[in-house]
Design a protein around this motif. Structure first.
Motif, PDB file in Angstrom:
ATOM      1  N   UNK A  40       0.919  -1.190  -0.298  1.00  0.00           N
ATOM      2  CA  UNK A  40       0.276  -0.136  -0.100  1.00  0.00           C
ATOM      3  C   UNK A  40       0.929   1.137  -0.509  1.00  0.00           C
ATOM      4  N   UNK A  41       2.525   1.383   0.491  1.00  0.00           N
ATOM      5  CA  UNK A  41       3.142   2.517   0.668  1.00  0.00           C
ATOM      6  C   UNK A  41       2.461   3.043   1.942  1.00  0.00           C
ATOM      7  N   UNK A  53     -10.542  14.796  -2.055  1.00  0.00           N
ATOM      8  CA  UNK A  53     -10.831  13.486  -1.820  1.00  0.00           C
ATOM      9  C   UNK A  53     -10.525  12.408  -1.978  1.00  0.00           C
ATOM     10  N   UNK A  54     -11.283  11.649  -1.658  1.00  0.00           N
ATOM     11  CA  UNK A  54     -10.344  10.397  -1.212  1.00  0.00           C
ATOM     12  C   UNK A  54      -9.035  10.705  -2.844  1.00  0.00           C
ATOM     13  N   UNK A  55      -9.847  10.677  -3.933  1.00  0.00           N
ATOM     14  CA  UNK A  55      -9.304  10.288  -4.992  1.00  0.00           C
ATOM     15  C   UNK A  55      -8.090  10.857  -5.179  1.00  0.00           C
ATOM     16  N   UNK A  56      -8.303  11.603  -4.736  1.00  0.00           N
ATOM     17  CA  UNK A  56      -6.198  11.943  -4.636  1.00  0.00           C
ATOM     18  C   UNK A  56      -5.199  11.756  -4.063  1.00  0.00           C
ATOM     19  N   UNK A  57      -5.395  10.585  -3.083  1.00  0.00           N
ATOM     20  CA  UNK A  57      -4.785  10.110  -2.253  1.00  0.00           C
ATOM     21  C   UNK A  57      -3.864   9.532  -3.146  1.00  0.00           C
ATOM     22  N   UNK A  58      -2.430   9.730  -2.916  1.00  0.00           N
ATOM     23  CA  UNK A  58      -1.414   8.908  -3.941  1.00  0.00           C
ATOM     24  C   UNK A  58      -1.200   8.186  -4.405  1.00  0.00           C
ATOM     25  N   UNK A  59      -1.712   7.036  -2.669  1.00  0.00           N
ATOM     26  CA  UNK A  59      -1.935   5.476  -3.639  1.00  0.00           C
ATOM     27  C   UNK A  59      -3.540   4.854  -3.741  1.00  0.00           C
ATOM     28  N   UNK A  60      -4.290   5.961  -3.772  1.00  0.00           N
ATOM     29  CA  UNK A  60      -5.656   5.729  -4.366  1.00  0.00           C
ATOM     30  C   UNK A  60      -5.567   3.866  -5.492  1.00  0.00           C
ATOM     31  N   UNK A  61      -5.041   4.199  -5.783  1.00  0.00           N
ATOM     32  CA  UNK A  61      -5.205   3.042  -7.138  1.00  0.00           C
ATOM     33  C   UNK A  61      -4.696   1.995  -6.110  1.00  0.00           C
ATOM     34  N   UNK A  62      -3.878   1.754  -4.666  1.00  0.00           N
ATOM     35  CA  UNK A  62      -4.205   0.539  -4.329  1.00  0.00           C
ATOM     36  C   UNK A  62      -5.058   0.810  -3.456  1.00  0.00           C
ATOM     37  N   UNK A  63      -5.227   1.528  -2.522  1.00  0.00           N
ATOM     38  CA  UNK A  63      -6.195   1.884  -1.518  1.00  0.00           C
ATOM     39  C   UNK A  63      -7.682   1.519  -1.568  1.00  0.00           C
ATOM     40  N   UNK A  64      -7.985   1.894  -3.535  1.00  0.00           N
ATOM     41  CA  UNK A  64      -9.453   2.011  -3.726  1.00  0.00           C
ATOM     42  C   UNK A  64     -10.422   0.579  -3.687  1.00  0.00           C
ATOM     43  N   UNK A  91      -1.518  -2.366   9.942  1.00  0.00           N
ATOM     44  CA  UNK A  91      -2.848  -1.605  10.231  1.00  0.00           C
ATOM     45  C   UNK A  91      -3.376  -0.283  10.030  1.00  0.00           C
ATOM     46  N   UNK A  92      -1.980   0.184  11.499  1.00  0.00           N
ATOM     47  CA  UNK A  92      -2.287   1.429  11.562  1.00  0.00           C
ATOM     48  C   UNK A  92      -2.143   2.162  10.058  1.00  0.00           C
ATOM     49  N   UNK A  93      -1.619   1.583   9.237  1.00  0.00           N
ATOM     50  CA  UNK A  93      -1.102   2.727   8.145  1.00  0.00           C
ATOM     51  C   UNK A  93      -2.474   2.591   7.001  1.00  0.00           C
ATOM     52  N   UNK A  94      -2.620   1.441   6.822  1.00  0.00           N
ATOM     53  CA  UNK A  94      -4.351   1.474   6.327  1.00  0.00           C
ATOM     54  C   UNK A  94      -5.428   1.967   7.192  1.00  0.00           C
ATOM     55  N   UNK A  95      -5.803   2.297   8.392  1.00  0.00           N
ATOM     56  CA  UNK A  95      -6.566   3.083   9.360  1.00  0.00           C
ATOM     57  C   UNK A  95      -5.896   5.273   8.796  1.00  0.00           C
TER      58      UNK A  95
END
Length: 243
Positions: A40-41, A53-64, A91-95
């Motif tokens: 995930x990074x 917006x969440x789609x602007x996250x640098x890791x959106x393609x992995x997270x979405x 898990x903290x990174x995911x949260x």
């Protein structure tokens, strides 16, 4: 029923064993997300997800894709061993990547089961943290299994079976529970922020597009008259505070 398992353990140990026992008590399909395999990074703390917006996250393609799996399930299972009196870094990174859900909660019809294991102590504290996170996401009801496994060669399955069956029955029932007062309070904090004179645009758009701004709580979750009055009062106060 469809369950998504988010496993924050970096290895196959007691957390995996407890989750395996949980699965034996549930009826349905399981999709397992092992965060150690997701690449995930690290969250950069850039605030893009919150502000734009969440789609602007640098890791959106992995997270979405992971978030979409949560959206498509009936029950969420989140597991973590205790590392230094907290959840694992995975898990903290995911949260951290889902921080926008604090501002824009959406899982109001989901039920969750938290699984926390430890060799020594801290399991209840860590489970409480995950519980609070899920409630900020909007999750309707959180069940918890906390186990100290240090020095034990086998799992004590009685408590696992009891809680997991209760969780499964709750998911299958379709019943939505009344939120806690703290959940109603936070709902109105975020709603008031969305209608303030200088709102975060992503928040403003979400609350208006979903229609949540017009309700005392998520409309599918019923409030009794007292909680409805409490919600209205909190919104009135928070609008004054967050002009």
């Amino acid at each position: 029923m469809k369950y998504v398992i988010i496993n924050g353990s970096p290895r196959v140990g007691n957390t995996c064993k407890v989750i395996g026992q949980v699965k034996r008590n549930l009826k349905g399909e399981f999709e397992e997300i092992h965060l150690v395999r997701e690449d995930l990074g690290l969250c950069r703390g850039c605030y893009n997800c919150i502000m734009f917006g969440e789609d602007r996250c640098p890791h959106y393609k992995k997270l979405n894709p992971l978030v979409e799996k949560i959206k498509g399930c009936d029950g969420i299972i989140i597991g973590s061993p205790v590392y230094a009196m907290n959840v694992t870094a995975l898990l903290k990174n995911f949260i951290d990547h889902t921080a926008y859900l604090y501002h824009r909660p959406e899982f109001f019809e989901k039920k969750a089961l938290v699984v926390v294991t430890t060799a020594g102590a801290g399991q209840k504290k860590v489970a409480k943290y995950i519980d609070e996170t899920l409630r900020h996401w909007g999750v309707n009801k959180v069940h918890k299994i906390t186990m100290a496994c240090g020095g034990k060669e086998t799992l004590e399955t009685k408590e696992i079976d009891k809680v997991s069956k209760k969780f499964g029955d709750d998911v299958e029932s379709g019943k939505l529970h009344s939120p806690k007062f703290a959940d109603v309070l936070y709902f109105n904090i975020w709603k008031a922020m969305a209608v303030s004179s200088e709102p975060i645009e992503a928040d403003r758009d979400y609350w208006h597009e979903t229609g949540l701004v017009y309700h005392d709580f998520a409309p599918e979750v019923k409030l009794n008259p007292f909680k409805s009055l409490f919600s209205k009062l909190m919104f009135f106060i928070m609008k004054k505070v967050l002009k």
